[in-house]
Enzyme design. Structure first.
Site, PDB file in Angstrom:
ATOM      1  N   SER A  68       0.851  -1.183   0.000  1.00  8.63           N
ATOM      2  CA  SER A  68       0.000   0.000   0.000  1.00  8.63           C
ATOM      3  C   SER A  68       0.886   1.230   0.000  1.00  8.63           C
ATOM      4  O   SER A  68       1.956   1.248   0.604  1.00  8.63           O
ATOM      5  CB  SER A  68      -0.878  -0.029   1.254  1.00  8.63           C
ATOM      6  OG  SER A  68      -1.342   1.267   1.555  1.00  8.63           O
TER       7      SER A  68
ATOM      8  N   LYS B 280       2.075  -3.049   5.295  1.00 11.68           N
ATOM      9  CA  LYS B 280       1.207  -4.090   4.745  1.00 11.68           C
ATOM     10  C   LYS B 280       1.908  -4.985   3.724  1.00 11.68           C
ATOM     11  O   LYS B 280       2.715  -4.551   2.948  1.00 11.68           O
ATOM     12  CB  LYS B 280      -0.035  -3.456   4.105  1.00 11.68           C
ATOM     13  CG  LYS B 280      -0.958  -2.828   5.137  1.00 11.68           C
ATOM     14  CD  LYS B 280      -2.300  -2.511   4.517  1.00 11.68           C
ATOM     15  CE  LYS B 280      -3.075  -3.797   4.266  1.00 11.68           C
ATOM     16  NZ  LYS B 280      -4.363  -3.528   3.622  1.00 11.68           N
TER      17      LYS B 280
ATOM     18  N   ASN C 298      -0.019  -7.659   1.611  1.00 11.20           N
ATOM     19  CA  ASN C 298      -1.309  -8.314   1.394  1.00 11.20           C
ATOM     20  C   ASN C 298      -1.193  -9.664   0.679  1.00 11.20           C
ATOM     21  O   ASN C 298      -0.423  -9.794  -0.265  1.00 11.20           O
ATOM     22  CB  ASN C 298      -2.219  -7.422   0.553  1.00 11.20           C
ATOM     23  CG  ASN C 298      -2.683  -6.191   1.304  1.00 11.20           C
ATOM     24  OD1 ASN C 298      -2.795  -6.212   2.523  1.00 11.20           O
ATOM     25  ND2 ASN C 298      -2.938  -5.118   0.576  1.00 11.20           N
TER      26      ASN C 298
ATOM     27  N   ARG D  46     -33.393 -36.817 -24.459  1.00  9.57           N
ATOM     28  CA  ARG D  46     -32.606 -35.604 -24.707  1.00  9.57           C
ATOM     29  C   ARG D  46     -33.251 -34.509 -23.895  1.00  9.57           C
ATOM     30  O   ARG D  46     -34.430 -34.199 -24.099  1.00  9.57           O
ATOM     31  CB  ARG D  46     -32.604 -35.238 -26.201  1.00  9.57           C
ATOM     32  CG  ARG D  46     -32.128 -36.350 -27.135  1.00  9.57           C
ATOM     33  CD  ARG D  46     -30.652 -36.308 -27.403  1.00  9.57           C
ATOM     34  NE  ARG D  46     -30.346 -35.080 -28.092  1.00  9.57           N
ATOM     35  CZ  ARG D  46     -30.535 -34.861 -29.412  1.00  9.57           C
ATOM     36  NH1 ARG D  46     -30.985 -35.844 -30.158  1.00  9.57           N
ATOM     37  NH2 ARG D  46     -30.261 -33.724 -29.941  1.00  9.57           N
TER      38      ARG D  46
END
Lengths: 449, 449, 449, 449
Positions: free
Chosen positions: A278, A284, A286, A317
């Site tokens: 980020s 972070k 992720n 069918r």
């Protein structure tokens, strides 16, 4: 512009892969149809049912890139199924009306079902390659981290130590089972269809079953014992297989997500510049691929149920259930391919923080070693006594926020039997790994087998 | 070439519609993002948070067709989400670094969720138009065939007579409920998102909630009471709505398929040259649209479950569940649009064979009128006696393959009270339609209301 | 002995509740049937359709405990539906053949559907009480912890600080929406059924609709605009509602499980002696209720799909789809009741470790405050410069395993503007909570409204 | 009183069977636990790990009927799992504290998982018996009606003739595949669990794997290669198998329902007095068992998806996903048992109306024979000419409501080649059954193999 996630210009290589999409593309589907028509022409020419010259001309034009897809779309909308429009264009491409000999005695669903089985066959080759690559990556992790201690967790609580290699081997054993399932289902599923309007080859003479057998030989598919136009267990079984495999991928992604948590930080998805980071939250990292896997798995599981729904076919069918497969099967395979690719990416480049694994075991001030201490101490003071004593000391350790080792070493009933060095050994996770290593070896041995 | 049925060059207008696909296309999604960025810039300029000049420059470049989708794809694969790559391209398009003022204080999911809600809003407009058209078509059928007798069927057995208009009105009442549901869910669902990384607008000053309110005003969406990044009941509710509506479409397609059977032959999907016919089986009139509807409905139902699965979101921004929506929501809407279109096609052009409806009632030699005869005869000989007598005569009629009327007229206990003409009147389905007509009127009156 | 988890002698009060099971028990179902028969008798006597004496006798025997359930079972197996067997026993209980007047003009599904709606009505009362209790518990948590900082998490990574009260308020807003949904669906769903074999009241005279209206009045249900024997959107809508509510319960259980992890340890399910603990692993505190909730939610979601499947009903009375509801509806409500109970138990007694919440924010050495520092510093050195500078310092902090505050305070470009005390203030999560508190207040205000 | 359909006092033998419920009853579950504890004690005594005297005393008390279920319920609610409460009662039953030696080194999930596998083993024995009975019934139908013409149907339209035996053989082939699947999955699935808290047998000494091997021998189960506490593909595979088998049952019930329609009337569910009939609609013959099958199948399919959901297990012992199995597995097996029983009932007593089958072929005035006529006439006037001519005549037949044979016989271009007798032969469905008979024989031969 496409609207589905798997065809999206932006997301398609996140939720799917190009080779898998190719198999289920319109052009490939038409080519599968044409491969069957060509094989049928060859077989029927060989049996003297149609002229050799016609077969040659038909085979020569069985090239999907020669076809007009706009016309195909318009005619399919009118007729309801694309096989006849393909045949009509094929007839048009052949000189001197020779194309009239194509599609001899076949019905729409014969071609469609056989093409579907060929798509499944080719798609399963891709799936198998990914399963083997994932198994290889897990085997490598199992080998490398065979004796690397980490916290085993039960109910999201640290329980007792295991090794990271053991964790990988548990997963690996699952993929060995998936590969076995794949081996078993192939001969049952990779069976073509050729039976005419109601499946009983009524528009064929005595040679109907011979044509059927040779056609399947030509295509490399099994010959059906009887028509399966409305017995869709084969297709639903494939859906179940995809559901089972993705279930395991989901388990992997769950564990990776949990181990990547800020507070756990034991493994990471492979790093690439900017990936999962980020711009304003530098701490972070992720789990990107794990998210995609999670999502795909949740969808494929429901697709498996939809394919079982497609089994409720009416008479010879079916009227609607069959078309469920048209929507679901391509998508389940494509999402599966995406999830397999993301899983490979994670496992082949997984970053493992061995030190953090070790450090996390110490988070509880040694309490995670309580069972080990009980077992070790039992030899001296009896099992039950050891249990009660250690359990009391553990509660004291929690109360005082002190380490289990310190409190054990201070305790008169204990230090008369074991000094601090001996107790430290008991509290060392590396000495309480049970049969983790041997189990790893057993699973790896299966792989070799 | 696309691989999904809804994007397929061949099937896309069978299983979906162009306007619905457009809403969920990559370009439209980017444009929704840009509409939000533009609105945000305008709002923030109006509040003096960013320079007016910057807002003007940003707004000027919020045109999806100016964007490079190959680059967008590459960057999305790297970062995991497409919003930041869009913002970066937008920044690049703006002169003099003015683009740096865009996306001020927003987070990826704010833009994505708000765009999703705008997609839902626009998609629901299409859905509503189809629902109203279907309701109108059903109203027309209910009116026209208000008094047209046909066999009411229970457990696939002819039970007692109804009218075809009544059958249509029962369906119509369901669409009235669906329209009411749509009205109710709109204000709850059409609410935007703007809260920053964890939803609490922490990177905003005191004016955060003002920006949020004005942004939602600008976009014509409701202001959220609090962040809903991981409270996905709104989205799942939309999925349920789609599931409920398609369920009713499935019921319609089931009835049409059953009534089109060779042995029933009461209604037909609209005829178009070659549609649903076979080149070698001239007696066939296949229910094409009904098949597509059946299939789409079976898939959308599973999508609704997947969207409920997406509710199990972790903490403030979820790790995987959210991405379920990326796959499922576009597809559910697209399949729904296809199913609505096929249903409209059927209902707006439905061929009704009134004579065959009447003839089918007679298939049982009048037995379907047994209840009516019991009721009518009860007045003369007592209810219980009438029941037992008529029941015995019915069994005789089955045994002898003779008509109920003949046997009734011959019976001495009966013909002393009622002559053949009176009995024929009792046996006339047109005289035993109960409140079918009144019920039709009630439902039609609701429509007017 | 029962075989289902919800009836199990061992598990029944884990996965369900006694009051909910009672509503769907055989005896209660029979009593609902009898309540309808009694109401019908009273209404028809009032209208002079049946003798007053008969009605009195019928009503007197409408007591489920007088019925023979073994006989009921045997007859239901023979006939296929339990209503007629109940009526036959009722007739048998009445003196002088007066019972023959019961069930006058009704059909099996009229009674069954109306009973189902009454079960739903009573079950929703239980659900609503739990929803309100959960909302109250969440409101209490929101109020008490309105300003208690904790890490907001995105992708299972610590992102920026929020408050625990804010986290509770986000959930609370969801329950407010669920209560609104409940209010909306009640008048649409709580509508009875009374129409006879094909729904058109054909065995009734002109007073059919009057009987219908008065019967529904008597039962406290809405009068249907037309029969809905095969329009099951009402029932499926209830299934969707259960699915949506349990989805939110699943989100709660997910968050609780994650916060209870050994490595996070911020909240705990209420303690009870021995609950969730292990005899040999004293460090464990297992999330028991959260596990049960997770499981029930996963099943109810699939039940919602099954109830949508039940919408594909044929003609006027369906052949199989209806019976899906018989299996699924009781179970979905029972599992839901269990999940609601477990959620109440968690939320009403939740143990919150405020200190650990605060300590976890510090786990990243202050990096979780980077965004706050960027915003604060931007005022002095410009936003972009601040971003780049802080981002670099953060990476240094990660490399050196030192705190962000220390490195900020040491930096010459920064400490010329802000001293350590000022920087410490910037790094204090309590000063970067955005609008968390205000948002809590907004949601709580909704509750009061 | 129970609330679930499968335990209901009224419905339990409709939606389930007593032997299957018995396997999943509380008492049976406790007995499975005790069987494992007894086996473990015997094995450990044999290896000298626990005293022989203790083992004997433990084994002596491993009788589920000695246990207090109210106490078991209370303790399970407190602890979260029933295994420890069972062990505690077992300890209490043993004299002189000898019970302390029971459960030596085992963990809760070892016992639960192994018991689940034993339940699956015993349940699959019941399933297999029903599959074989159904296959036998279908084989009998295939044999008996090998050459009985009926209309083959495609898209619910009569297409070309088949035989009823062929229809049965198509189904039979599916059951042959199901039996093969069952054979394949048994060795993979019927594997016990014994690994301790994290699966690595850490509380065991060097003999851990020996105990594991001997325990599995004793129980007749396979030894796991490694722990599978959180690798649930085995259990989900069983769910898929149930889903696949019930899918085929659903197909059968669909065909039976359709063939029982008033307008088709070709087969009937077995008659029993009052079964599927109506007191006021004597013409009705309701397909009761088919309805139950349809409903159960719809639910089991979703259960299969739920069991795949249960695969998303976290770490070494999962937090919620596992409990999905507790709810779903017993129910899926019980509903499956009910559906198998209903299917057996239908097939073993199916009433077949051969004359009506033949009559239905004539419904289209012979048009269903158009393909046959085209093929037969082609020999004389060329395939294409024959097609166009016959197609035109068919349309004429539809317009004039006359029989195809009449118009063929009148046509000058045709009657010059074939006289009416020859044409009648072409129009006889018995002469246009294709390879139906041979295919029946092939499938029956597989059965023998």
């Amino acid at each position: 512009m496409p609207a589905s996630a798997m065809d999206s210009l932006i997301f398609r290589d996140i939720f799917s892969t190009a080779p898998m999409r190719r198999i289920f593309s319109d052009e490939a589907r038409v080519q599968y149809y044409l491969d069957i028509e060509a094989a049928l022409a060859r077989v029927q020419a060989g049996l003297g049912i149609i002229p050799t010259e016609a077969a040659a001309e038909i085979v020569r034009h069985c090239q999907a890139e020669q076809f007009d897809y706009a016309m195909l779309k318009a005619q399919t909308e009118r007729i309801g199924y694309p096989v006849l429009p393909v045949v009509q264009q094929l007839v048009g491409l052949c000189r001197d009306g020779l194309g009239e000999w194509c599609h001899w005695g076949a019905t729409t669903q014969d071609i469609t079902d056989t093409a579907t089985v060929m798509q499944i066959r080719d798609a399963l080759v891709l799936v198998e390659a990914d399963l083997e690559a994932i198994a290889a990556a897990l085997a490598e992790l199992a080998r490398r981290y065979r004796d690397t201690p980490m916290a085993g967790r039960s109910n999201l609580q640290q329980a007792v130590p295991i090794t990271f290699g053991y964790k990988a081997a548990v997963l690996l054993a699952g993929f060995q089972r998936h590969l076995a399932r794949l081996r078993e289902l192939r001969p049952r599923v990779l069976v073509g269809e050729f039976g005419g309007a109601a499946g009983n080859l009524s528009s064929h003479g005595a040679d109907g079953l011979v044509v059927q057998a040779k056609l399947m030989d030509e295509l490399g598919l099994g010959q059906p014992e009887i028509a399966w136009h409305t017995m869709r267990d084969r297709i639903a079984e494939v859906g179940c297989f995809l559901g089972l495999v993705t279930g395991t991928l989901g388990k992997i992604s769950m564990d990776v997500k949990l181990m990547m948590q800020t507070e756990v930080a034991e493994v990471y998805e492979p790093f690439a510049h900017g990936r999962g980071s980020s711009s304003t939250m530098p701490q972070k990292r992720n789990p990107i691929s794990s998210c995609y896997i999670h999502a795909s798995v949740s969808v494929v599981r429901q697709h498996a149920a939809a394919l079982m729904d497609a089994m409720i076919a009416d008479h010879e069918r079916s009227t609607g259930p069959w078309e469920i497969e048209w929507i679901v099967l391509p998508e389940a395979f494509c999402l599966m391919a995406g999830a397999l690719k993301q899983t490979r990416f994670i496992l082949e480049g997984l970053e493992v923080d061995v030190a953090k694994m070790r450090a996390n075991i110490d988070l509880t001030n040694g309490l995670v070693m309580a069972e080990a201490v009980m077992m070790g101490l039992g030899r001296y003071i009896g099992r039950e006594t050891a249990h009660d004593l250690v359990y009391d000391i553990c509660r004291e350790a929690i109360r005082q926020h002190r380490s289990l080792l310190d409190l054990l070493a201070e305790h008169p009933e204990i230090n008369r039997h074991l000094d601090r060095a001996a107790l430290a050994k008991l509290c060392d996770p590396a000495n309480y790994l049970g049969h983790a290593g041997v189990m790893v070896d057993r699973v790896l041995a299966n792989l070799a087998a």
